[in-house]
Write an enzyme that holds these catalytic residues in place. Structure first.
Site, PDB file in Angstrom:
ATOM      1  N   LYS A  89      45.062  42.459  37.463  1.00 12.57           N
ATOM      2  CA  LYS A  89      43.785  43.155  37.671  1.00 12.57           C
ATOM      3  C   LYS A  89      43.972  44.174  38.785  1.00 12.57           C
ATOM      4  O   LYS A  89      44.662  43.895  39.778  1.00 12.57           O
ATOM      5  CB  LYS A  89      42.707  42.136  38.039  1.00 12.57           C
ATOM      6  CG  LYS A  89      41.289  42.702  38.090  1.00 12.57           C
ATOM      7  CD  LYS A  89      40.284  41.593  38.409  1.00 12.57           C
ATOM      8  CE  LYS A  89      38.861  42.098  38.443  1.00 12.57           C
ATOM      9  NZ  LYS A  89      37.890  41.007  38.734  1.00 12.57           N
TER      10      LYS A  89
ATOM     11  N   SER B 103      34.091  40.785  35.573  1.00 10.85           N
ATOM     12  CA  SER B 103      34.699  42.066  35.860  1.00 10.85           C
ATOM     13  C   SER B 103      36.173  42.159  35.439  1.00 10.85           C
ATOM     14  O   SER B 103      36.714  43.261  35.364  1.00 10.85           O
ATOM     15  CB  SER B 103      34.596  42.362  37.352  1.00 10.85           C
ATOM     16  OG  SER B 103      35.324  41.407  38.084  1.00 10.85           O
TER      17      SER B 103
ATOM     18  N   SER C  17      33.967  36.139  37.058  1.00 13.56           N
ATOM     19  CA  SER C  17      34.661  37.339  36.575  1.00 13.56           C
ATOM     20  C   SER C  17      35.949  37.094  35.809  1.00 13.56           C
ATOM     21  O   SER C  17      36.491  38.016  35.208  1.00 13.56           O
ATOM     22  CB  SER C  17      34.955  38.281  37.747  1.00 13.56           C
ATOM     23  OG  SER C  17      33.791  38.985  38.093  1.00 13.56           O
TER      24      SER C  17
END
Lengths: 464, 494
Positions: free
Chosen positions: A61, A136, A160
């Site tokens: 990420k 996210s 997330s």
């Protein structure tokens, strides 16, 4: 399933394999856009280490530091930021032989549930391109679902990792707070978040977690890992949900999961979490308060976007922040600044901390009678881009099932369950601190009989 | 005085430590700008603070010396405000639960009386970098960013500028004794902000102002004296004091407003989530206690009470811990305290001042000084020759016995030899001898001087004096007939 023998083994060392893999990744990228940066030339990775994860490519990420790659956090303010150091978690994975192949798209600074809040790209759900991958860590979950990588790191502040994992039909672990070093994870809400894992199997999730965990001198909040040793589960508590709490599809999937657990021989007891209705406000107070301080460092002076034309240092900071941050980020900084004002802390911040203790007490009470707790991940399956299905506010309210584990610091694992109207739906298990292995074992039993489904276009051999 | 005045101080000291307080960069003054930096102290995304134990230890030493209550659970907080020299735009400091609270400092006033000054708290925090304005540019140096800073906050128990000046001086001396800071005010390793308010007696505290930018204890005094006077004038005219922060301008010897309470920051303190509460263990506290040293005021009192040194001598010797340690080690090998004190505060200091050398770096090692004292006390050399030997120790870096031998400075104590020299001197100055004989004892000094001159000071002076006196007086009390007429003759020649 042993990783050693699996299909990823020779990918990085076999050029022809790598070439078809590349084509496969690129094909998917055109429709899902999970990567912000992909290292097609394998110049940034180092696969010299011979360990548990030897030769495994993985995605990271884009709010986690990997030297040589950019670290944009999905934000314009860091669009040009080349990262000078590597996070402890990634270092450990590299030490075990895994290789970073790219950085994954995300909601700006982790603030969102759709990845639509990324300032740098759109990510679609591999199951339905008109829908979001969740967020996210949407890029991480989507890439795993599409078979671009066997696993990808995400970060989980309020769900997330687990919510996009559920939306994309992959495994998603939020570890116990303090077990995986946060050094190198760009902070959004420091006391809530952990680095998490999206993976194509329980076995990979376990190996990656065991590789990353442990005390780190660079993160004073890491703790000794001390599981109880009771890894097998007999009794699973099931959170009671009302007809209106979940969409029809998710409710159906939730019931199927219960039946499967019963069939596997687990004893189920239905429980309630009285404090659940307070967790979303408490979560947003704490998360935004911490974010308002954590994001103060982005001011255009030492790195990142420096807006031209500033006359004074203070101008430079204001102009850079104004043009560099997106609306959702600004909203949360403002909220956090508001709740921390002098004289208002008792009303907001301190009260939220009390709710935090209350939700942990709620969980502890349940764990006196049960080994683990099952609860939904999100009230709906993957929604469509934009606000037509869920407004931003509805998306926030829907965090209740996931953010409770963050408030309590407990481990939680999202496990793919059923496919409803062409979309995957997951279910979530949580357990006392340090009982990740207990979660893996439940997940593995389910996986044996009901393995995760793959979206159309998925190929184990990276064939287009 | 019509009004009662109240003064409180906030003192920041830069702690001496190998590394910065939350990362492993060197904590070192004067290096190339931005050379001692890393992702942590530059506030890079993802970097986290990890607490430096050395800074914690030194913070606890200061807490202990100030007799503070040590909080069981020490908490770090974030203080939020934007400033370019602060990389994270928040400072990690301590607010709700710092290392030490409720301590006190025994301040010695000019009249020697002791006043107990309460300490509100002692907290550990990180320093900011430095912004240098240079024409149209502002430059930033982050070498100092993240270096450990300890803030000590007093209660408003000080009364006047002079109190505050003494406090800063004595406090500085104490923290230098503790070896936690170099206390250099000009370089900013000890910085002081002063709060003051006045009110009619019995009315409690008034509205306070804070004065910043005080880089010497003398300025602290001047600025506070100025402020107290200014407050008085404002109130006399029926005005009101505005709560504000003021800057001291040494050039004009005035203070001017920097910002008022209205534009003061809301720092939005909240607990630092990246650092768990720190628990001070008994084991650590024991180590801190074991590392404590006798503090300057205690040491001074001991020197005066036990060693019977004068106030000035004791104050001088305890001024710097290394001087006092030197003194103690001289005593520990058997030297007399008074002799040591008077030499140290006299001739030794004179040489050191002149040559601008620190005692601990000088050739005056205690063993040599002890040897020098023994030479004097055993009458091998005179006190005056002793001073010459002291100079030579400094210049030649040799032991006194070697110097005395090399230079042939050993004094003549053989009475026959001395008698012979005395006779020569008396013979050379018959008129003076007469004067002494007539009762002018002061003239004995002249004869001694001549004697010393003739012998290069090597004659045992006591013995010589006795012989001179005896010789002349024997002549007086003895048979006047036996006077040698030659002496008279010679005397009359003059």
């Amino acid at each position: 399933m042993s990783i050693k023998s699996d299909r990823w083994q020779n990918l990085l060392s076999d050029d022809s394999l790598w070439k078809s893999y590349n084509e496969y990744v690129n094909k998917w990228e055109k429709s899902i856009g999970s990567f912000l940066q992909f290292d097609a030339d394998k110049t940034k990775g180092d696969s010299s280490s011979d360990g548990l994860l030897k030769g495994m490519p993985f995605g990271v990420k884009d709010n986690i530091a990997v030297k040589g790659f950019d670290m944009t956090c999905g934000s314009k303010i860091l669009e040009n930021f080349n990262c000078p150091y590597t996070s402890t978690a990634v270092q450990k994975l590299q030490g075990a032989g895994a290789v970073v192949v790219g950085k994954m798209n995300m909601d700006e600074f982790g603030m969102g549930s759709s990845t639509d809040n990324s300032a740098l790209g759109e990510t679609n759900n591999p199951w339905d391109k008109s829908r979001v991958a969740g967020g996210s860590s949407g890029g991480s979950a989507a890439s795993v679902a599409a078979g671009q990588v066997p696993f990808a790191l995400g970060s989980d502040t309020g769900g997330s990792v687990r919510q996009p994992a559920s939306f994309c039909g992959v495994y998603g672990l939020k570890p116990t707070y303090g077990t995986v070093s946060r050094y190198g994870l760009t902070a959004y809400a420091s006391s809530l978040e952990t680095i998490g894992i999206c993976a194509e199997s329980t076995a990979i999730t376990r190996d990656v977690f065991n590789t990353m965990k442990g005390i780190d001198n660079m993160d004073n909040t890491t703790v000794d890992y001390k599981p109880s040793g009771k890894d097998d589960t007999e009794i699973i508590a099931v959170l009671k949900v009302g007809e209106n709490d979940l969409s029809e599809d998710v409710l159906n999937s939730y019931r199927v999961s219960q039946q499967r657990l019963k069939d596997l021989g687990y004893k189920l007891i239905e429980v309630e979490l009285p404090t659940l209705k307070y967790v979303v406000p408490a979560y947003y107070v704490i998360a935004t308060a911490e974010a308002s301080a954590n994001l103060a460092r982005f001011n255009g002076i030492r790195y990142g976007l420096a807006q031209k034309g500033a006359e004074t240092p203070s101008d430079l900071m204001q102009m850079s922040r104004n043009s560099g941050f997106g609306d959702e980020v600004k909203l949360r900084i403002l909220l956090g600044t508001y709740v921390l004002r002098s004289g208002f802390q008792d009303q907001y911040y301190h009260r939220a901390q009390k709710i935090r203790t209350a939700i942990l007490n709620d969980f502890n009470r349940i764990f006196e009678e049960a080994d683990a707790l099952m609860l939904p991940v999100f009230p709906t399956a993957a929604f469509r881009h934009g606000s037509s299905d869920l407004t931003q506010l509805q998306q926030k309210a829907a965090d209740l099932y996931t953010c409770s584990a963050n408030l309590a610091g407990l481990p939680a694992l999202a496990v793919p369950s059923t496919i409803e109207k062409g979309l995957p739906v997951g279910v979530q298990f949580t357990a006392p601190a340090f009982e990740e292995e207990r979660l893996f074992r439940i997940s593995e039993k389910l996986e044996e009989i009901f393995p995760a489904q793959k979206p159309e276009g998925f190929s184990e051999e990276w064939k287009i | 005085m019509k009004y009662q005045s109240f003064v409180g101080l906030e003192i920041h000291i830069q702690l001496i430590s190998k590394t910065k307080v939350f990362c492993s960069c060197p904590n070192h003054f004067g290096d190339e700008p931005n050379s001692n930096v890393c992702p942590v102290c530059l506030g890079y995304p993802g970097a986290l603070p990890s607490l430096n134990e050395e800074a914690v230890f030194k913070a606890l030493k200061v807490c202990k010396a100030l007799d503070c209550y040590i909080n069981e659970k020490v908490i770090f907080d974030r203080k939020n405000y934007f400033y370019p020299d602060m990389p994270k735009n928040y400072q990690i400091t301590q607010f709700e639960s710092p290392f030490g609270v409720d301590g006190f400092f025994n301040l010695e006033l000019d009249d020697g009386s002791i006043k107990k000054i309460r300490i509100h708290d002692v907290h550990l925090e990180e320093d900011a970098g430095k912004m240098i304005h240079d024409g149209y540019q502002s430059r930033l140096d982050y070498n100092r960013a993240g270096t450990p800073l300890l803030e000590i906050v007093t209660e408003p128990d000080l009364v006047a500028g002079r109190d505050a000046e003494l406090f800063v001086q004595q406090f500085r001396q104490m923290v230098r004794y503790l070896d936690v800071t170099d206390g250099n005010m000009e370089e900013g390793s000890l910085r002081c902000d002063a709060n003051t308010s006045i009110n009619l007696p019995g009315k409690g505290l008034g509205t306070k102002t804070e004065v910043k930018n005080l880089n010497s204890s003398r300025f602290v005094n001047k600025a506070l004296t100025y402020e107290i006077k200014r407050h008085g004038k404002v109130i006399d005219k029926g005005g009101e004091i505005i709560q504000e922060t003021r800057l001291w301008d040494e050039k004009t010897s005035t203070s001017k407003s920097m910002r008022t309470k209205e534009d003061s920051h809301d720092y939005r303190y909240f607990p630092e989530p990246d650092l768990p509460p720190y628990r001070v263990t008994d084991v650590l506290m024991k180590e801190v206690e074991d590392s404590m040293v006798e503090l300057p005021n205690d040491r001074k009192k001991r020197y005066m009470d036990d060693l019977k040194l004068s106030f000035d001598q004791a104050a001088f010797i305890t001024g710097e811990r290394k001087t006092a340690d030197w003194f103690d080690s001289l005593l520990s090998i058997g030297s007399d305290a008074n002799q040591a004190a008077s030499w140290l505060s006299g001739d030794i200091q004179k040489i050191l001042n002149k040559e601008d050398v620190l005692l601990e770096n000088s050739p005056f090692i205690p063993k040599r000084i002890k040897e020098l004292f023994e030479l004097i006390n055993d009458k091998k050399i005179s006190n005056n020759i002793g001073k010459e030997v002291l100079q030579a120790i400094f210049k030649e870096d040799k032991d006194p016995s070697v110097i005395v031998k090399d230079k042939g400075l050993e004094q003549v104590s053989d009475s026959g030899a001395v008698e012979k020299i005395v006779e020569e001197v008396l013979a050379a100055h018959p008129a003076v001898v007469d004067a002494v004989r007539a009762g002018d004892d002061k003239q004995v000094g002249f004869l001694m001087g001549q004697l010393m001159k003739a012998t290069g000071g090597k004659v045992n002076p006591q013995m010589a004096r006795e012989i001179i006196v005896n010789k002349i007086k024997l002549d007086i009390s003895g048979d006047s007939q036996s006077r040698d007429p030659k002496i008279i003759e010679k005397g009359s020649e003059k």
